[in-house]
Design a protein around this motif. Sequence first.
Motif, PDB file in Angstrom:
ATOM      1  N   LEU A 171       0.850  -1.186   0.000  1.00  0.00           N
ATOM      2  CA  LEU A 171       0.000   0.000   0.000  1.00  0.00           C
ATOM      3  C   LEU A 171       0.888   1.239   0.000  1.00  0.00           C
ATOM      4  N   PRO A 172       0.669   2.167  -0.941  1.00  0.00           N
ATOM      5  CA  PRO A 172       1.478   3.394  -0.942  1.00  0.00           C
ATOM      6  C   PRO A 172       1.231   4.203   0.335  1.00  0.00           C
ATOM      7  N   PRO A 173       2.165   5.075   0.681  1.00  0.00           N
ATOM      8  CA  PRO A 173       1.929   5.960   1.829  1.00  0.00           C
ATOM      9  C   PRO A 173       0.705   6.837   1.559  1.00  0.00           C
ATOM     10  N   ARG A 174      -0.031   7.129   2.596  1.00  0.00           N
ATOM     11  CA  ARG A 174      -1.198   8.000   2.444  1.00  0.00           C
ATOM     12  C   ARG A 174      -0.712   9.409   2.093  1.00  0.00           C
ATOM     13  N   PRO A 175      -1.313  10.012   1.066  1.00  0.00           N
ATOM     14  CA  PRO A 175      -0.890  11.359   0.675  1.00  0.00           C
ATOM     15  C   PRO A 175      -1.213  12.392   1.756  1.00  0.00           C
ATOM     16  N   ALA A 176      -0.370  13.394   1.850  1.00  0.00           N
ATOM     17  CA  ALA A 176      -0.641  14.502   2.766  1.00  0.00           C
ATOM     18  C   ALA A 176      -1.875  15.253   2.271  1.00  0.00           C
ATOM     19  N   TYR A 177      -2.612  15.836   3.196  1.00  0.00           N
ATOM     20  CA  TYR A 177      -3.840  16.541   2.831  1.00  0.00           C
ATOM     21  C   TYR A 177      -4.034  17.716   3.768  1.00  0.00           C
ATOM     22  N   ASP A 178      -4.278  18.893   3.197  1.00  0.00           N
ATOM     23  CA  ASP A 178      -4.434  20.084   4.009  1.00  0.00           C
ATOM     24  C   ASP A 178      -5.888  20.512   4.201  1.00  0.00           C
ATOM     25  N   GLY A 179      -6.835  19.759   3.657  1.00  0.00           N
ATOM     26  CA  GLY A 179      -8.253  20.076   3.828  1.00  0.00           C
ATOM     27  C   GLY A 179      -8.784  21.121   2.873  1.00  0.00           C
ATOM     28  N   ARG A 180      -7.937  21.645   2.020  1.00  0.00           N
ATOM     29  CA  ARG A 180      -8.390  22.678   1.079  1.00  0.00           C
ATOM     30  C   ARG A 180      -9.076  22.061  -0.127  1.00  0.00           C
ATOM     31  N   GLU A 181      -9.865  22.876  -0.800  1.00  0.00           N
ATOM     32  CA  GLU A 181     -10.570  22.429  -1.994  1.00  0.00           C
ATOM     33  C   GLU A 181      -9.574  22.071  -3.089  1.00  0.00           C
ATOM     34  N   ASN A 182      -9.849  20.964  -3.777  1.00  0.00           N
ATOM     35  CA  ASN A 182      -9.005  20.521  -4.880  1.00  0.00           C
ATOM     36  C   ASN A 182      -9.293  21.344  -6.135  1.00  0.00           C
ATOM     37  N   PRO A 183      -8.409  21.310  -7.142  1.00  0.00           N
ATOM     38  CA  PRO A 183      -8.644  22.070  -8.373  1.00  0.00           C
ATOM     39  C   PRO A 183      -9.970  21.718  -9.054  1.00  0.00           C
ATOM     40  N   ASP A 184     -10.427  20.450  -8.901  1.00  0.00           N
ATOM     41  CA  ASP A 184     -11.688  20.059  -9.539  1.00  0.00           C
ATOM     42  C   ASP A 184     -12.903  20.290  -8.638  1.00  0.00           C
ATOM     43  N   GLY A 185     -12.710  20.895  -7.470  1.00  0.00           N
ATOM     44  CA  GLY A 185     -13.836  21.261  -6.623  1.00  0.00           C
ATOM     45  C   GLY A 185     -13.946  20.530  -5.300  1.00  0.00           C
ATOM     46  N   PRO A 186     -14.001  19.187  -5.265  1.00  0.00           N
ATOM     47  CA  PRO A 186     -14.232  18.522  -3.981  1.00  0.00           C
ATOM     48  C   PRO A 186     -13.069  18.673  -3.017  1.00  0.00           C
ATOM     49  N   ARG A 187     -13.317  18.379  -1.768  1.00  0.00           N
ATOM     50  CA  ARG A 187     -12.295  18.520  -0.732  1.00  0.00           C
ATOM     51  C   ARG A 187     -11.652  17.191  -0.338  1.00  0.00           C
ATOM     52  N   HIS A 188     -11.888  16.124  -1.078  1.00  0.00           N
ATOM     53  CA  HIS A 188     -11.300  14.834  -0.723  1.00  0.00           C
ATOM     54  C   HIS A 188      -9.784  14.875  -0.858  1.00  0.00           C
ATOM     55  N   ALA A 189      -9.141  14.153   0.055  1.00  0.00           N
ATOM     56  CA  ALA A 189      -7.702  13.961  -0.074  1.00  0.00           C
ATOM     57  C   ALA A 189      -7.443  13.072  -1.285  1.00  0.00           C
ATOM     58  N   PRO A 190      -6.249  13.107  -1.821  1.00  0.00           N
ATOM     59  CA  PRO A 190      -5.943  12.190  -2.925  1.00  0.00           C
ATOM     60  C   PRO A 190      -6.120  10.746  -2.467  1.00  0.00           C
ATOM     61  N   ALA A 191      -6.596   9.886  -3.357  1.00  0.00           N
ATOM     62  CA  ALA A 191      -6.745   8.467  -3.034  1.00  0.00           C
ATOM     63  C   ALA A 191      -5.371   7.857  -2.784  1.00  0.00           C
ATOM     64  N   THR A 192      -5.314   6.910  -1.874  1.00  0.00           N
ATOM     65  CA  THR A 192      -4.053   6.246  -1.545  1.00  0.00           C
ATOM     66  C   THR A 192      -3.572   5.382  -2.707  1.00  0.00           C
ATOM     67  N   VAL A 193      -4.502   4.677  -3.351  1.00  0.00           N
ATOM     68  CA  VAL A 193      -4.164   3.782  -4.453  1.00  0.00           C
ATOM     69  C   VAL A 193      -4.563   4.452  -5.767  1.00  0.00           C
ATOM     70  N   PRO A 194      -3.651   4.550  -6.733  1.00  0.00           N
ATOM     71  CA  PRO A 194      -4.005   5.186  -8.004  1.00  0.00           C
ATOM     72  C   PRO A 194      -5.006   4.347  -8.805  1.00  0.00           C
ATOM     73  N   ARG A 195      -5.671   4.994  -9.755  1.00  0.00           N
ATOM     74  CA  ARG A 195      -6.606   4.280 -10.630  1.00  0.00           C
ATOM     75  C   ARG A 195      -5.888   3.129 -11.319  1.00  0.00           C
ATOM     76  N   GLY A 196      -6.630   2.018 -11.489  1.00  0.00           N
ATOM     77  CA  GLY A 196      -6.080   0.875 -12.191  1.00  0.00           C
ATOM     78  C   GLY A 196      -5.170  -0.007 -11.352  1.00  0.00           C
ATOM     79  N   ARG A 197      -5.122   0.222 -10.055  1.00  0.00           N
ATOM     80  CA  ARG A 197      -4.255  -0.554  -9.170  1.00  0.00           C
ATOM     81  C   ARG A 197      -5.071  -1.040  -7.972  1.00  0.00           C
ATOM     82  N   HIS A 198      -4.550  -2.056  -7.276  1.00  0.00           N
ATOM     83  CA  HIS A 198      -5.101  -2.468  -5.989  1.00  0.00           C
ATOM     84  C   HIS A 198      -3.950  -2.910  -5.101  1.00  0.00           C
ATOM     85  N   ALA A 199      -4.179  -2.800  -3.788  1.00  0.00           N
ATOM     86  CA  ALA A 199      -3.147  -3.154  -2.819  1.00  0.00           C
ATOM     87  C   ALA A 199      -3.812  -3.659  -1.552  1.00  0.00           C
TER      88      ALA A 199
END
Length: 165
Positions: free
Chosen positions: A23-51
Amino acid sequence: MDVLTCVTCGTRLTEPLDLLRELPPRPAYDGRENPDGPRHAPATVPRGRHAVDPEACGAPCVPHPGPEWVGAARPGNGAMEDPDGQGFPMSAGPRDTVAVHSEDTRGWLSADPAVREIGCCGMSGREGSNEVCAGCGTVVATLFAECSGPRETHFLPAAVRAEAA
């Protein structure tokens, strides 16, 4: 590549996925709105992968034995003090869940009608597993979709199997 399938009925539950060795390290997250609008932190696992996530994941939560401990009870969520107890809860949920990007399950899972979670931005996973197989209704996963952490899905290890895509 693999797809995850329901062990009960064999229904496909994900897009084709490559296995990550850990499992990759959990990305840091500051709680701010993302460029696409929502406030979710980046997903730990990228698209097309599983761990496999070796840590306890989600509900139930229990009091941590160390009164000074401060940590997250759910994947990537900020520490949340127990309003009915002392200190911070920790996860006592299942270990070795299969973590995937939530977009890799779109259209393959359904919300569990028995779970009535309310969060400000989505399902928190606080009540436990909240996603079922669209084919047979078996509880198979927990969607973590609250703004306080990454939007990701964790499959129960006994509910799914990986099959060649």
